[in-house]
Write an enzyme that holds these catalytic residues in place. Sequence first.
Site, PDB file in Angstrom:
ATOM      1  N   LEU A 175       0.825  -1.213   0.000  1.00 39.33           N
ATOM      2  CA  LEU A 175       0.000   0.000   0.000  1.00 39.33           C
ATOM      3  C   LEU A 175       0.858   1.261   0.000  1.00 39.33           C
ATOM      4  CD1 LEU A 175      -2.813  -1.044   2.537  1.00 39.33           C
ATOM      5  CD2 LEU A 175      -2.911  -1.065   0.034  1.00 39.33           C
ATOM      6  N   CYS A 176       1.913   1.240  -0.805  1.00 36.85           N
ATOM      7  CA  CYS A 176       2.779   2.425  -0.904  1.00 36.85           C
ATOM      8  C   CYS A 176       3.122   2.710  -2.370  1.00 36.85           C
ATOM      9  CB  CYS A 176       4.039   2.259  -0.061  1.00 36.85           C
ATOM     10  SG  CYS A 176       4.883   0.678  -0.216  1.00 36.85           S
ATOM     11  N   GLY A 177       2.125   2.573  -3.234  1.00 37.16           N
ATOM     12  CA  GLY A 177       2.322   2.886  -4.647  1.00 37.16           C
ATOM     13  C   GLY A 177       3.329   1.965  -5.307  1.00 37.16           C
TER      14      GLY A 177
END
Length: 287
Positions: A87-89
């Site tokens: 969930l950090c691109g």
Amino acid sequence: MASLKSIKKRIVSVKNTRQITKAMKMVSAAKLRRAQENVVAARPYAKKLGEVLERLAKSQDGDSSPLMQKRPAEKALLIVVTSDRGLCGGFNANICKAAERFVKERSAEFSEIGVMTVGRKGFEFLKNRRTVYKNYSNIFSSLSYQTAALLGQEVIEGFLNEEYDQVFILYNAFRSVMSQDITLEQLLPITPAESEEGEYAPEYIYEPSKGELLAELLPKHIEVQIFKSLLESVASEHGARMTAMDSASKNATEMIGKLTLQYNRARQAAITTELMEIISGAESIKG
């Protein structure tokens, strides 16, 4: 057209998701401040240590330390630093792709390229594609210099035992919340940066001897560089997650607006239909 109940259910679901993404953004923002402070504090120390080594190395023979000896490069080790969570691109995907690119481009130069991963995401991506020499996970929640020192000692031991001839580290360097630079650095053998031509080089008096200082500082240099790389990666991860969660929250808000409009139109159509049925019924009774 979707029923009113299903549309309303989707709106509630997206609102719940938006609450989560907003909370994650706030958590990452708080962690980013601390991580950024750690990076800013570590950079000057690492830079100054490199300058001291440069002066010492120039006053000594090039092969005065085993950690500086250049030998025929047959085997290499690539340390890939990713995160343990997603969930950090594109934070993890970009590093993993860069690792694959490194192995592909340098395969003609080395007969063997081993991979060491720091972070669960890098290990999960590379384990089925490359031979992973070793993996370190769950170290970022309580990252300390001791962890980097142990990792550095293991790398140095492998280099001295000629398990590999060159060591590289690949990580995301922190630039800003919106920007992280994929960075590849050579750890071993240590090659001090060359000063610019004509630059004044003052003479220093060293105590103890230059050789003793070099032997003491070279392993420390490796540990500091690894520690700085891990700190850079942690700050970059929080910056990337903060940006990704902000974007996700905005997308959720837009989706809620579209779903609300769809819900209102469906509700209006249902009301219109009911009115038409009532009017038709009333007309039929009159007739």
